[in-house]
Write a protein that holds these residues in place. Structure first.
Motif, PDB file in Angstrom:
ATOM      1  N   TYR A   1       0.786  -1.276   0.109  1.00 16.10           N
ATOM      2  CA  TYR A   1       0.086  -0.030  -0.128  1.00 16.10           C
ATOM      3  C   TYR A   1       0.740   1.380   0.151  1.00 16.10           C
ATOM      4  N   LEU A   2       2.004   0.969   0.548  1.00 15.96           N
ATOM      5  CA  LEU A   2       3.017   2.376   0.545  1.00 15.96           C
ATOM      6  C   LEU A   2       3.174   2.660  -0.745  1.00 15.96           C
ATOM      7  N   THR A   3       3.413   1.651  -1.768  1.00 10.85           N
ATOM      8  CA  THR A   3       3.637   2.004  -3.131  1.00 10.85           C
ATOM      9  C   THR A   3       3.136   3.294  -3.715  1.00 10.85           C
ATOM     10  N   ASP A   4       1.720   3.270  -3.440  1.00 10.61           N
ATOM     11  CA  ASP A   4       0.951   4.272  -4.149  1.00 10.61           C
ATOM     12  C   ASP A   4       0.548   5.390  -3.395  1.00 10.61           C
ATOM     13  N   CYS A   5       1.079   5.600  -2.012  1.00 12.28           N
ATOM     14  CA  CYS A   5       0.835   6.469  -1.203  1.00 12.28           C
ATOM     15  C   CYS A   5       1.554   7.947  -1.802  1.00 12.28           C
ATOM     16  N   THR A   6       0.779   8.958  -1.472  1.00  4.70           N
ATOM     17  CA  THR A   6       1.309  10.114  -1.853  1.00  4.70           C
ATOM     18  C   THR A   6       2.053  11.019  -0.449  1.00  4.70           C
ATOM     19  N   HIS A   7       1.214  10.604   0.825  1.00  2.00           N
ATOM     20  CA  HIS A   7       1.896  11.373   1.977  1.00  2.00           C
ATOM     21  C   HIS A   7       2.017  10.228   3.076  1.00  2.00           C
ATOM     22  N   VAL A   8       2.842  10.483   4.163  1.00  2.00           N
ATOM     23  CA  VAL A   8       3.207   9.473   5.192  1.00  2.00           C
ATOM     24  C   VAL A   8       3.377  10.387   6.292  1.00  2.00           C
ATOM     25  N   ILE A   9       2.684   9.905   7.445  1.00  2.00           N
ATOM     26  CA  ILE A   9       2.921  10.716   8.730  1.00  2.00           C
ATOM     27  C   ILE A   9       3.393   9.546   9.676  1.00  2.00           C
ATOM     28  N   ILE A  10       4.680  10.102  10.587  1.00  2.00           N
ATOM     29  CA  ILE A  10       4.953   8.971  11.252  1.00  2.00           C
ATOM     30  C   ILE A  10       4.863   9.851  12.974  1.00  2.00           C
ATOM     31  N   THR A  11       4.050   9.556  13.710  1.00  2.00           N
ATOM     32  CA  THR A  11       3.664  10.037  15.011  1.00  2.00           C
ATOM     33  C   THR A  11       4.604   9.953  16.055  1.00  2.00           C
ATOM     34  N   HIS A  12       5.489   8.695  15.903  1.00  2.00           N
ATOM     35  CA  HIS A  12       6.505   8.683  17.133  1.00  2.00           C
ATOM     36  C   HIS A  12       7.346   7.537  16.639  1.00  2.00           C
ATOM     37  N   TYR A  13       8.460   7.242  17.295  1.00  2.00           N
ATOM     38  CA  TYR A  13       9.494   6.637  16.666  1.00  2.00           C
ATOM     39  C   TYR A  13       9.889   5.221  17.405  1.00  2.00           C
ATOM     40  N   HIS A  14       8.776   4.534  17.729  1.00  2.00           N
ATOM     41  CA  HIS A  14       8.623   3.255  18.535  1.00  2.00           C
ATOM     42  C   HIS A  14       8.499   2.419  17.280  1.00  2.00           C
ATOM     43  N   TYR A  15       9.233   1.180  17.345  1.00  2.00           N
ATOM     44  CA  TYR A  15       9.173   0.272  16.048  1.00  2.00           C
ATOM     45  C   TYR A  15       7.727  -0.253  15.780  1.00  2.00           C
ATOM     46  N   ASP A  16       6.783  -0.166  16.371  1.00  2.00           N
ATOM     47  CA  ASP A  16       5.626  -0.580  15.775  1.00  2.00           C
ATOM     48  C   ASP A  16       4.901   0.458  14.987  1.00  2.00           C
ATOM     49  N   HIS A  17       5.508   1.691  15.155  1.00  2.00           N
ATOM     50  CA  HIS A  17       4.961   2.902  14.318  1.00  2.00           C
ATOM     51  C   HIS A  17       5.872   3.274  13.311  1.00  2.00           C
ATOM     52  N   HIS A  18       7.067   2.787  13.103  1.00  2.00           N
ATOM     53  CA  HIS A  18       7.953   2.981  12.001  1.00  2.00           C
ATOM     54  C   HIS A  18       8.880   2.052  11.837  1.00  2.00           C
ATOM     55  N   GLU A  19       8.962   1.708  10.327  1.00  2.00           N
ATOM     56  CA  GLU A  19      10.258   0.594  10.116  1.00  2.00           C
ATOM     57  C   GLU A  19      11.249   1.065   9.781  1.00  2.00           C
ATOM     58  N   PRO A  20      12.715   1.086  10.766  1.00  2.00           N
ATOM     59  CA  PRO A  20      13.744   1.740  10.281  1.00  2.00           C
ATOM     60  C   PRO A  20      14.640   1.078   9.476  1.00  2.00           C
ATOM     61  N   ASN A  21      14.127  -0.152   9.044  1.00  2.00           N
ATOM     62  CA  ASN A  21      14.932  -0.977   8.057  1.00  2.00           C
ATOM     63  C   ASN A  21      14.478  -1.101   6.580  1.00  2.00           C
ATOM     64  N   ALA A  22      13.514   0.024   6.337  1.00  2.00           N
ATOM     65  CA  ALA A  22      12.970   0.078   4.911  1.00  2.00           C
ATOM     66  C   ALA A  22      12.636   1.460   4.686  1.00  2.00           C
ATOM     67  N   PRO A  23      13.675   2.298   4.668  1.00  2.00           N
ATOM     68  CA  PRO A  23      13.566   3.668   4.373  1.00  2.00           C
ATOM     69  C   PRO A  23      13.316   3.856   2.973  1.00  2.00           C
ATOM     70  N   GLU A  24      13.564   3.160   2.090  1.00  2.00           N
ATOM     71  CA  GLU A  24      13.520   3.164   0.605  1.00  2.00           C
ATOM     72  C   GLU A  24      12.107   3.264   0.311  1.00  2.00           C
ATOM     73  N   LEU A  25      11.085   2.944   1.364  1.00  2.00           N
ATOM     74  CA  LEU A  25       9.626   2.867   0.821  1.00  2.00           C
ATOM     75  C   LEU A  25       9.225   4.248   0.976  1.00  2.00           C
ATOM     76  N   LEU A  26      10.077   5.139   1.754  1.00  2.00           N
ATOM     77  CA  LEU A  26       9.263   6.464   2.004  1.00  2.00           C
ATOM     78  C   LEU A  26       9.855   7.417   1.065  1.00  2.00           C
ATOM     79  N   ILE A  27      11.094   7.023   0.278  1.00  2.00           N
ATOM     80  CA  ILE A  27      11.431   8.114  -0.669  1.00  2.00           C
ATOM     81  C   ILE A  27      10.350   8.372  -1.675  1.00  2.00           C
TER      82      ILE A  27
END
Length: 255
Positions: A57-83
């Protein structure tokens, strides 16, 4: 898309309007232990399955919001999906605890190294066509600021509004409640009380305040659907703990 009620630690949420395709908190995790047991193979299978859903689903997203930095809310090992996304992140140095500040630094460095960009989310309001996205000022992650701070996100298309609370663990605090009352959303996605740690890391008085606050929201806002998720769903007896909230919702025909 991925929630604790589905077998993983996550609040990954996709919201679409005619103007935006927004992903909030595209992260996923498992508890190292639950009821004294390590993750079952079925949980690991579900984790892998739902991560593929998030990534797809991230593939076609236009916007992404990360509300905090716990690992169940962001994935540090896949930053390429957010470019090449319009990425808005919780401020990495303000209103943040030590562990999340360190995680934010590493994560955002990876984004930059890949040529991506981001903006700070705290207190922002975005207008895209007829869609308005409001990102709140930071509020404590739970009953105090020991676990840091989170931002809430509301999205309105002019006809309907949804509010995503992130990890408020209740809400038990006035600062958290006030944002919910202010936004007057039709749909609420709420991180409910952390009852599985009741009497240990979550006091009885916090549960009582959370129940009273949720009932206040039911009675004083136009909410039509309230989704109680995340920390609350880690308790097998969650329905019993929030019985007054369920009763108040039934009285007003709220789903």
């Amino acid at each position: 898309m991925a929630y604790d009620s589905m077998g993983v630690r996550s609040m990954a949420t996709l919201i679409e309007t005619k103007d935006v395709r927004l992903m909030i908190d595209p992260g996923i995790a498992l508890a190292p232990y639950r009821y004294g047991l390590p993750p079952h193979p079925k949980e690991i299978e579900k984790l892998n399955e739902l991560w593929l859903v998030i990534a797809d689903y991230l593939t076609d997203c236009t916007h992404v919001i990360i509300t905090h930095y716990h690992y169940d809310h962001h994935e540090p090992n896949a930053p390429e999906l957010l470019i090449r996304k319009k990425l808005y992140v919780k401020h990495p140095t303000q209103n943040i605890n030590f562990s999340q500040r360190r995680r934010a630094s590493r994560f955002l460095s990876k984004i930059s190294e890949l040529g991506g960009s981001y903006e700070y989310a705290d207190g922002r309001e975005l207008s895209i066509g007829s869609t308005i996205i409001k990102i709140s000022e930071p509020v404590p992650h739970g009953i105090d600021s020991r676990l840091g701070y989170v931002v809430m996100v509301s999205v309105s298309d002019g006809e309907e509004k949804v509010l995503f609370t992130s990890d408020v663990e209740g809400p038990s605090l006035e600062s958290q409640l006030n944002i919910i009352l202010r936004e007057r959303a039709d749909i609420l996605i709420v991180d409910g009380p952390m009852t599985y740690m009741l009497g240990y890391r979550y006091p009885q008085e916090s549960l009582e305040r959370s129940i009273n606050n949720l009932i206040k929201v039911i009675r004083e806002t136009p909410v039509k659907t309230m989704i109680l998720e995340h920390h609350l769903m880690r308790d097998l007896n969650y329905k019993q703990h929030i019985k007054p909230v369920l009763e108040a919702a039934r009285e007003k025909d709220i789903k």
